[in-house]
Scaffold this motif. Structure first.
Motif, PDB file in Angstrom:
ATOM      1  N   VAL A 160       5.138  -2.802   3.095  1.00 56.82           N
ATOM      2  CA  VAL A 160       4.746  -4.113   2.566  1.00 56.82           C
ATOM      3  C   VAL A 160       4.273  -5.242   3.658  1.00 56.82           C
ATOM      4  N   PHE A 161       2.876  -5.443   3.194  1.00 58.77           N
ATOM      5  CA  PHE A 161       3.065  -6.933   3.835  1.00 58.77           C
ATOM      6  C   PHE A 161       2.750  -8.383   3.714  1.00 58.77           C
TER       7      PHE A 161
ATOM      8  N   GLY B 265      -3.064 -16.781   5.560  1.00 56.53           N
ATOM      9  CA  GLY B 265      -2.628 -16.159   6.446  1.00 56.53           C
ATOM     10  C   GLY B 265      -4.233 -14.711   6.834  1.00 56.53           C
ATOM     11  N   PHE B 266      -3.572 -13.943   8.000  1.00 58.73           N
ATOM     12  CA  PHE B 266      -5.427 -13.422   8.079  1.00 58.73           C
ATOM     13  C   PHE B 266      -4.294 -12.107   8.514  1.00 58.73           C
ATOM     14  N   TRP B 267      -4.755 -10.849   7.716  1.00 57.21           N
ATOM     15  CA  TRP B 267      -4.928  -9.538   8.180  1.00 57.21           C
ATOM     16  C   TRP B 267      -5.597  -8.886   8.137  1.00 57.21           C
TER      17      TRP B 267
ATOM     18  N   TYR C 282       0.924  -1.427   0.222  1.00 56.91           N
ATOM     19  CA  TYR C 282       0.166   0.046  -0.143  1.00 56.91           C
ATOM     20  C   TYR C 282       1.291   1.469   0.367  1.00 56.91           C
ATOM     21  N   LYS C 283       0.587   2.749  -0.572  1.00 56.25           N
ATOM     22  CA  LYS C 283       1.150   3.252  -0.867  1.00 56.25           C
ATOM     23  C   LYS C 283       0.499   4.293   0.059  1.00 56.25           C
TER      24      LYS C 283
ATOM     25  N   VAL D 292       6.144  -6.842   8.188  1.00 53.25           N
ATOM     26  CA  VAL D 292       5.463  -5.641   7.907  1.00 53.25           C
ATOM     27  C   VAL D 292       6.550  -4.958   8.143  1.00 53.25           C
ATOM     28  N   SER D 293       7.374  -4.419   6.434  1.00 48.83           N
ATOM     29  CA  SER D 293       7.990  -3.045   6.463  1.00 48.83           C
ATOM     30  C   SER D 293       7.733  -1.692   5.255  1.00 48.83           C
ATOM     31  N   ILE D 294       8.642  -0.900   5.680  1.00 49.02           N
ATOM     32  CA  ILE D 294       8.907   0.057   4.758  1.00 49.02           C
ATOM     33  C   ILE D 294      10.513  -0.073   4.320  1.00 49.02           C
ATOM     34  N   GLY D 295      10.884   0.616   3.295  1.00 46.99           N
ATOM     35  CA  GLY D 295      12.002   1.179   2.517  1.00 46.99           C
ATOM     36  C   GLY D 295      12.539  -0.423   2.970  1.00 46.99           C
TER      37      GLY D 295
END
Length: 384
Positions: free
Chosen positions: A181-182, A192-194, A118-119, A145-148
């Motif tokens: 990013v998931f 898996g469930f988010w 997601y942006k 979960v991550s960013i960059g």
């Protein structure tokens, strides 16, 4: 002790292997439905399959088995089995509504391995809140979960009976547009469930919170808010003094299921058609939760009465649904005949976690609903 609450719609059929000494039919009854099968010849074992036809969750009611219609005949039952419904996740990823120990969540499902990006523009004092869960305990899933490229959350889950809640502080990226990013990784056929991922800000909210607290079977004329001579509801009276009190307010029906459906859909009972235990609101009916959710609200229901949830189709638009079996771990022995305290213990932590988001909260307690018998009346019954 209380009987365990079972959501019968989780099962597609009942299998009974048995032998009868005589008779023409075996019958199975549940609520207002009846299923019959022709009996095998006397003294011959056979497996009888009954397909359950329940369209809405049904927690109450007993499964009654009449193994033969011939009196005084011998019957030997080898086993009785409940066959679960098969849950289908047809796409690589999609939306679903998943329950774990009667705590239901609106969630994104993914077949592993999968990556969802997601942006988003990150606001000031932002936090990311979400839950993770797995479909089967023998199919563990690793969540990240991550960013960059920087990992902000990492967890491996193998218990299919619980949700694991998480919160990530995003404030150091405030004012930037970033990709969230998931990722899920797992064995073959793992899912898996988010659950309800939301980015919120601690900045002042522009929308008011909406809370509906319904006390089932409470008589208005016995509350101090409406002038009763005894101080039965001092907090409610104080709340009324600070707000607006409606002098003329009428329930649309004499019992919970149709009445609450009218409250939460703005439809008269003749329009939504809920008359029997198994009825649900029609497909075109829009709930209050749906309407508010479309306008940016997080929605939740905490229910001590099953008729105000999935049993009536009123889970539509609800992100977090806690049905009455979810209250059991929060009860105390001295509160056996009431549920409002347990309801509050479950709801207050949710309120704290979502204080930064505009939310709609529906709570349904049933304390006055329980039978009351004075000590004098109880002693009289015991003497007889």
């Amino acid at each position: 002790s209380a009987e365990p609450a079972i959501d019968w719609t989780r099962y597609q059929s009942v299998l009974i292997r048995m032998v009868a000494g005589g008779g023409k039919r075996i019958r199975l009854r549940f609520q207002q439905q009846s299923y019959t099968r022709k009996l095998a010849p006397p003294l011959r074992y056979r497996v009888y399959r009954f397909q359950l036809k329940l369209n809405s969750p049904a927690f109450k009611g007993r499964l009654i088995i009449e193994p033969t219609d011939s009196p005084n005949q011998m019957v030997l039952i080898d086993y009785i089995r409940l066959v679960p419904r098969r849950t289908s996740f047809p796409k690589a990823a999609g939306l679903t509504f998943v329950g774990k120990r009667s705590a239901w969540r609106r969630a994104i499902y993914t077949h592993t391995p999968a990556t969802i990006t997601y942006k988003i523009a990150i606001p000031n004092r932002a936090k990311l809140r979400f839950g993770v869960g797995v479909f089967r305990s023998n199919r563990p899933v690793a969540f990240r979960v991550s960013i960059g490229g920087e990992v902000l959350f990492s967890e491996r889950l193998d218990d299919a009976n619980l949700w694991r809640n998480a919160e990530i502080d995003l404030s150091r990226w405030a004012g930037e547009t970033r990709k969230l990013v998931f990722e899920t990784r797992g064995a073959k056929e793992a899912v898996g469930f988010w659950a309800t991922p939301v980015v919120s800000s601690a900045s002042p909210k522009r929308k008011p919170n909406v809370i509906v607290y319904l006390v089932d079977t409470l008589r208005a004329d016995h509350t101090s808010l409406y002038g009763y001579r005894r101080p039965t509801t001092p907090t409610l009276k104080r709340l009324g003094a600070e707000g607006i009190v409606f002098e003329n307010c009428y329930a649309q029906s004499s019992w919970t299921k149709p009445s609450v459906a009218s409250l939460l859909t703005s439809l008269h009972t003749f329009a939504h058609g809920l008359r029997q235990f198994i009825d649900t609101i029609p497909p075109g009916a829009v709930t209050l939760a749906q309407s508010l959710r479309r306008n940016g609200y997080i929605t939740a229901s905490f229910l001590a009465n099953p008729f105000s949830g999935r049993n009536s189709g009123l889970e539509r638009g609800v992100d977090y649904l806690f049905e009455y079996p979810a209250l059991e771990p929060y009860r105390r022995r001295e509160e056996e005949a009431t549920d409002s305290a347990a309801l509050n213990r479950l709801a207050f932590p949710w309120l704290e976690r979502h204080a930064d988001e505009p939310f709609f909260l529906y709570l349904h307690s049933t304390d006055p609903h329980y039978p009351y018998r004075s000590e004098e009346h109880t002693s009289e019954l015991q003497s007889h």
